[in-house]
Design an enzyme around this catalytic site. Structure first.
Site, short mmCIF file in Angstrom:
data_model
loop_
_atom_site.label_atom_id
_atom_site.label_comp_id
_atom_site.label_asym_id
_atom_site.label_seq_id
_atom_site.Cartn_x
_atom_site.Cartn_y
_atom_site.Cartn_z
N ASN A 204 10.36 -60.11 30.17
CA ASN A 204 10.99 -60.54 28.92
C ASN A 204 11.09 -59.35 27.96
O ASN A 204 10.66 -58.25 28.31
CB ASN A 204 10.22 -61.71 28.30
CG ASN A 204 8.78 -61.32 28.03
OD1 ASN A 204 8.50 -60.48 27.18
ND2 ASN A 204 7.84 -61.92 28.76
N ASP A 274 6.10 -67.63 32.07
CA ASP A 274 5.65 -68.98 32.41
C ASP A 274 5.83 -69.29 33.89
O ASP A 274 5.27 -70.24 34.40
CB ASP A 274 6.42 -70.00 31.56
CG ASP A 274 6.04 -69.88 30.09
OD1 ASP A 274 4.86 -69.58 29.81
OD2 ASP A 274 6.93 -70.06 29.23
N LYS A 284 13.33 -55.79 50.45
CA LYS A 284 14.34 -56.00 49.41
C LYS A 284 15.28 -57.14 49.83
O LYS A 284 15.76 -57.15 50.98
CB LYS A 284 15.15 -54.70 49.22
CG LYS A 284 16.15 -54.81 48.12
CD LYS A 284 16.96 -53.55 47.97
CE LYS A 284 18.12 -53.79 47.05
NZ LYS A 284 19.15 -52.78 47.13
N PHE A 317 0.01 -67.04 19.97
CA PHE A 317 1.31 -66.80 19.38
C PHE A 317 2.29 -67.83 19.94
O PHE A 317 2.13 -68.29 21.06
CB PHE A 317 1.81 -65.38 19.71
CG PHE A 317 1.36 -64.37 18.70
CD1 PHE A 317 0.01 -64.03 18.60
CD2 PHE A 317 2.27 -63.78 17.83
CE1 PHE A 317 -0.42 -63.11 17.65
CE2 PHE A 317 1.85 -62.85 16.88
CZ PHE A 317 0.52 -62.51 16.79
N LYS A 332 1.05 -76.91 20.16
CA LYS A 332 0.48 -75.80 20.94
C LYS A 332 -0.90 -75.43 20.40
O LYS A 332 -1.84 -75.18 21.16
CB LYS A 332 1.42 -74.59 20.82
CG LYS A 332 1.36 -73.68 21.98
CD LYS A 332 2.50 -72.68 21.93
CE LYS A 332 3.84 -73.31 22.31
NZ LYS A 332 4.93 -72.36 22.28
N LYS A 336 -3.97 -75.81 22.98
CA LYS A 336 -4.60 -74.59 23.48
C LYS A 336 -5.92 -74.27 22.74
O LYS A 336 -6.48 -73.21 22.92
CB LYS A 336 -3.60 -73.43 23.37
CG LYS A 336 -2.29 -73.70 24.13
CD LYS A 336 -1.55 -72.46 24.52
CE LYS A 336 -0.21 -72.78 25.16
NZ LYS A 336 0.35 -71.67 25.92
O1 C5P Z 1 3.12 -72.37 25.47
P1 C5P Z 1 3.65 -71.02 25.17
O2 C5P Z 1 3.85 -70.19 26.37
O3 C5P Z 1 4.83 -70.98 24.26
O4 C5P Z 1 2.44 -70.37 24.31
C1 C5P Z 1 2.47 -69.08 23.85
C2 C5P Z 1 1.07 -68.56 23.73
O5 C5P Z 1 0.38 -68.80 24.96
C3 C5P Z 1 1.01 -67.08 23.52
O6 C5P Z 1 -0.14 -66.79 22.77
C4 C5P Z 1 0.92 -66.53 24.94
O7 C5P Z 1 0.29 -65.26 24.93
C5 C5P Z 1 0.09 -67.59 25.62
N1 C5P Z 1 0.42 -67.82 27.03
C6 C5P Z 1 -0.58 -67.65 27.97
N2 C5P Z 1 -0.32 -67.90 29.29
C7 C5P Z 1 0.89 -68.31 29.70
C8 C5P Z 1 1.91 -68.49 28.75
C9 C5P Z 1 1.65 -68.23 27.43
O8 C5P Z 1 -1.68 -67.28 27.61
N3 C5P Z 1 1.11 -68.52 30.98
#
Ligand code: C5P
Length: 391
Positions: A204, A274, A284, A317, A332, A336
């Site tokens: 990203n 994600d 490849k 974040f 969130k 979390k």
């Molecule tokens: O749920 P979302 O991905 O939007 O949440 C963002 C937060 O979760 C950020 O702090 C990111 O660093 C963390 N994150 C994580 N592991 C993932 C996806 C996001 O720790 N697989």
């Protein structure tokens, strides 16, 4: 804020001009004191022209006002850095010798002190210099280690003045109060990369700038900082922190777990993918018709840390693009188990990836607070202070 820069007679003295101009750009008041020998390399007038202060060289200068200059300078200094520092000046300040303006003022000064050695490798490696540097450390001075490089004498070895980025960082850091002394803070920064085949990957736009600013702010406020950052970053990293590099989500997960237990604060600023491919292709993938990649979810690191946390303060974040971003972010925050969640919406002017500014809303148990547009470095201080509950 007032900085005194001592300049002694190394060929690296010309680099101090650059350092002065960087400090001035930060709005600091800089005064320069040179050893007499240093004036063979750079003229005192060059420093005076930049600082708008008369550069001091001699203790008894007949053209200055009748005040005791080494005392008045020493009283106003908030940090005193000798850059570059020769073996000679290091020996003098280690033993309290004060036989010129520079060393006299240094001895009269009780602010934080920094020594940045630059000399021939043999001089640097000489046990006498090593012992003198240890003595300086014992008296509370910070040593900015020289780097390995090509030296003026033609040798290659340790003795090259530290980088200007590190010197600037180390000096500016001394100007901040240290409410986070003895606290350990971990910051994750930048984008993960999930390999598809040996040449392609999923990633990203995250540059890591917000995370690096957070690590720098935590360091300036006195914390012991570990930064977990993407391997291919080309950002200038803060001076004096520990750094570990990741590529994939799984790498970052392992590093996060390994650093979580001892942390007092953990800031999950990395932009974590994600999804990853279900099956990595060792060869490849050839061009053909339509290609379907099967993706699976990656581990949610923040959620895992939230579930396993003890006394750590946890900051997440949320990067959103939706209008109901606040509701999503609050969900969130709960899911979390964060202590603080920083929401930024990509669609907002001045916010998001790559730029130097951001617009953030800070969400905690009690309230949401949207902060005005600010530089990532200013916002980083606010976020770290809020998370750790310090001023
Ligand atoms: O749920 P979302 O991905 O939007 O949440 C963002 C937060 O979760 C950020 O702090 C990111 O660093 C963390 N994150 C994580 N592991 C993932 C996806 C996001 O720790 N697989």
């Amino acid at each position: 804020m007032s900085v005194i820069l001592g300049v002694t007679s190394s060929i690296a003295a010309y680099k101090s001009l650059d350092l002065v101009s960087r400090l001035l750009k930060r709005g600091l008041d800089v005064e320069v004191i040179m050893s007499e020998n240093a004036t063979n390399f750079v003229s005192p007038e060059a420093f005076s022209a930049l600082t708008k202060h008369k550069t001091s060289v001699l203790t008894f200068d007949k053209n200055i006002n009748y005040d005791v200059k080494h005392i008045s300078l020493a009283q106003k200094a908030e940090v005193f850095a000798i850059v570059p520092a020769t073996a000679n000046v290091i020996a003098k300040v280690a033993h309290g010798i004060s036989d010129d303006m520079l060393t006299t003022t240094f001895l009269a000064c009780d602010c934080p002190k920094i020594i940045a050695p630059a000399m021939n490798t043999k001089m640097y490696e000489n046990p006498i210099t090593k012992d003198n540097l240890k003595l300086c450390q014992k008296y509370g001075m910070k040593i900015i280690e020289p780097a390995v490089g090509h030296l003026a004498c033609g040798d290659v070895g340790k003795g090259h003045l530290a980088s200007l980025d590190d010197l600037e960082d180390a000096i500016v850091s001394e100007l901040y109060p240290k409410p986070l002394a003895h606290k350990k803070i971990v910051v994750t920064a930048g984008a993960t990369k999930e390999k598809i085949d040996p040449v392609r990957f999923i990633t990203n736009y995250s540059s890591g700038k917000m995370g690096v600013s957070l690590a720098r702010a935590a360091k300036y406020l006195g914390a012991d900082v570990t930064l977990l950052i993407n391997k291919d970053t080309n950002l200038v990293l803060p001076y004096g922190i520990k750094v570990a590099y990741f590529e994939s989500v799984d790498d970052l997960f392992e590093l996060s777990k390994a650093n979580f237990e001892k942390a007092d604060g953990f800031v999950m600023c990395a932009a974590v993918s994600d999804y990853k491919v279900k099956t990595y292709s060792d060869e490849k993938i050839k061009k053909g018709g339509e290609l379907h990649l099967e993706l699976e979810k990656t581990v949610d690191i923040l959620e895992y840390l939230g579930k396993h946390k003890g006394n750590q303060k946890l900051c997440g974040f949320a990067m959103e693009t939706a209008r109901d971003d606040l509701k999503l972010a609050r969900d969130k925050f709960k899911r979390k188990h964060c202590d603080l969640l920083v929401l930024n919406n990509l669609k907002e002017e001045g916010a998001g990836f790559r730029g130097d500014t951001n617009v953030v809303t800070l969400i905690d148990e009690k309230k949401d607070e949207k902060l005005p547009l600010g530089s990532k470095s200013e916002l980083a201080f606010e976020i770290i202070r809020r998370l750790m509950g310090v001023e």
